[in-house]
Design a protein around this motif. Structure first.
Motif, PDB file in Angstrom:
ATOM      1  N   UNK A  21       0.838  -1.205   0.000  1.00 19.29           N
ATOM      2  CA  UNK A  21       0.000   0.000   0.000  1.00 19.29           C
ATOM      3  C   UNK A  21       0.870   1.250   0.000  1.00 19.29           C
ATOM      4  N   UNK A  22       1.941   1.233   0.773  1.00 18.53           N
ATOM      5  CA  UNK A  22       2.885   2.357   0.810  1.00 18.53           C
ATOM      6  C   UNK A  22       3.500   2.590  -0.569  1.00 18.53           C
ATOM      7  N   UNK A  23       3.936   1.512  -1.234  1.00 15.71           N
ATOM      8  CA  UNK A  23       4.540   1.643  -2.566  1.00 15.71           C
ATOM      9  C   UNK A  23       3.534   2.165  -3.582  1.00 15.71           C
ATOM     10  N   UNK A  24       2.296   1.683  -3.500  1.00 16.40           N
ATOM     11  CA  UNK A  24       1.255   2.157  -4.419  1.00 16.40           C
ATOM     12  C   UNK A  24       0.985   3.644  -4.207  1.00 16.40           C
ATOM     13  N   UNK A  25       0.952   4.074  -2.956  1.00 11.67           N
ATOM     14  CA  UNK A  25       0.727   5.495  -2.656  1.00 11.67           C
ATOM     15  C   UNK A  25       1.884   6.349  -3.166  1.00 11.67           C
ATOM     16  N   UNK A  26       3.103   5.857  -3.013  1.00 13.54           N
ATOM     17  CA  UNK A  26       4.275   6.587  -3.509  1.00 13.54           C
ATOM     18  C   UNK A  26       4.234   6.714  -5.038  1.00 13.54           C
ATOM     19  N   UNK A  27       3.862   5.644  -5.717  1.00 16.23           N
ATOM     20  CA  UNK A  27       3.767   5.685  -7.173  1.00 16.23           C
ATOM     21  C   UNK A  27       2.668   6.646  -7.621  1.00 16.23           C
ATOM     22  N   UNK A  28       1.532   6.631  -6.927  1.00 17.76           N
ATOM     23  CA  UNK A  28       0.426   7.535  -7.269  1.00 17.76           C
ATOM     24  C   UNK A  28       0.841   8.985  -7.058  1.00 17.76           C
ATOM     25  N   UNK A  29       1.546   9.262  -5.971  1.00 20.60           N
ATOM     26  CA  UNK A  29       2.009  10.627  -5.706  1.00 20.60           C
ATOM     27  C   UNK A  29       2.992  11.077  -6.778  1.00 20.60           C
ATOM     28  N   UNK A  30       3.851  10.175  -7.207  1.00 19.47           N
ATOM     29  CA  UNK A  30       4.810  10.513  -8.261  1.00 19.47           C
ATOM     30  C   UNK A  30       4.089  10.799  -9.573  1.00 19.47           C
ATOM     31  N   UNK A  31       3.072   9.993  -9.875  1.00 18.12           N
ATOM     32  CA  UNK A  31       2.359  10.142 -11.143  1.00 18.12           C
ATOM     33  C   UNK A  31       1.655  11.488 -11.275  1.00 18.12           C
ATOM     34  N   UNK A  32       1.240  12.099 -10.156  1.00 16.02           N
ATOM     35  CA  UNK A  32       0.542  13.378 -10.240  1.00 16.02           C
ATOM     36  C   UNK A  32       1.485  14.571 -10.123  1.00 16.02           C
ATOM     37  N   UNK A  33       2.756  14.317  -9.834  1.00 12.29           N
ATOM     38  CA  UNK A  33       3.728  15.403  -9.752  1.00 12.29           C
ATOM     39  C   UNK A  33       3.999  15.959 -11.148  1.00 12.29           C
ATOM     40  N   UNK A  34       4.132  17.267 -11.249  1.00 11.42           N
ATOM     41  CA  UNK A  34       4.529  17.816 -12.546  1.00 11.42           C
ATOM     42  C   UNK A  34       5.937  17.324 -12.896  1.00 11.42           C
ATOM     43  N   UNK A  35       6.108  16.949 -14.133  1.00 12.51           N
ATOM     44  CA  UNK A  35       7.384  16.387 -14.574  1.00 12.51           C
ATOM     45  C   UNK A  35       8.093  17.384 -15.491  1.00 12.51           C
ATOM     46  N   UNK A  36       9.108  18.072 -14.989  1.00 11.68           N
ATOM     47  CA  UNK A  36       9.831  19.040 -15.814  1.00 11.68           C
ATOM     48  C   UNK A  36      10.412  18.408 -17.083  1.00 11.68           C
ATOM     49  N   UNK A  37      10.757  17.153 -16.988  1.00 11.62           N
ATOM     50  CA  UNK A  37      11.332  16.460 -18.133  1.00 11.62           C
ATOM     51  C   UNK A  37      10.330  16.365 -19.283  1.00 11.62           C
ATOM     52  N   UNK A  38       9.058  16.373 -18.946  1.00 12.78           N
ATOM     53  CA  UNK A  38       8.017  16.257 -19.960  1.00 12.78           C
ATOM     54  C   UNK A  38       8.070  17.427 -20.945  1.00 12.78           C
ATOM     55  N   UNK A  39       8.390  18.599 -20.448  1.00 16.02           N
ATOM     56  CA  UNK A  39       8.479  19.755 -21.343  1.00 16.02           C
ATOM     57  C   UNK A  39       9.906  19.998 -21.824  1.00 16.02           C
ATOM     58  N   UNK A  40      10.895  19.676 -20.987  1.00 15.77           N
ATOM     59  CA  UNK A  40      12.290  19.942 -21.356  1.00 15.77           C
ATOM     60  C   UNK A  40      12.828  18.924 -22.355  1.00 15.77           C
ATOM     61  N   UNK A  41      12.435  17.661 -22.212  1.00 14.22           N
ATOM     62  CA  UNK A  41      12.936  16.605 -23.101  1.00 14.22           C
ATOM     63  C   UNK A  41      11.819  15.595 -23.339  1.00 14.22           C
TER      64      UNK A  41
END
Length: 105
Positions: free
Chosen positions: A70-90
């Motif tokens: 459950x902890x790992x799933x929550x960490x992955x979900x939190x990461x997925x909603x974080x803005x990803x600078x790489x998405x626009x930079x590369x």
């Protein structure tokens, strides 16, 4: 018979689980274990860990599997909603990383 002292191999600090006394996350060991990597190979990937620490971390995970999953799933979900600078930079690199993540799941 001499007293046997139990050891702790995992600690919770800074809102995350870590191999005790190290900066190596429990996540790293658990993900490798889930992929079928042997404890000996995990030690080769993380030479700062001993085989005892890896087995201790795996035992901790297995004893607390529901909570850690459950902890790992929550960490992955939190990461997925974080803005990803790489998405626009590369964007090409970002797409490659997202494809690798999807393949892993």
């Amino acid at each position: 018979m001499p007293d046997v002292v139990s050891k702790s191999y995992v600690e919770y600090r800074n809102d995350a689980y870590w191999i005790e006394g190290t900066r190596i996350s429990l996540d790293s060991v658990v993900y490798a274990f889930q992929k079928g990597v042997s404890p000996e190979s995990i030690v080769q990937s993380f030479p700062l860990l001993t085989l005892e620490q890896v087995y201790g971390a795996i035992a901790f995970y297995l004893a607390n599997r529901a909570q850690i999953d459950a902890y790992l799933a929550a960490e992955e979900a939190a990461f997925d909603v974080m803005p990803q600078p790489l998405q626009t930079a590369a964007p090409a690199l970002y797409d490659k990383l997202m494809a690798a993540k999807a393949a892993r799941q």
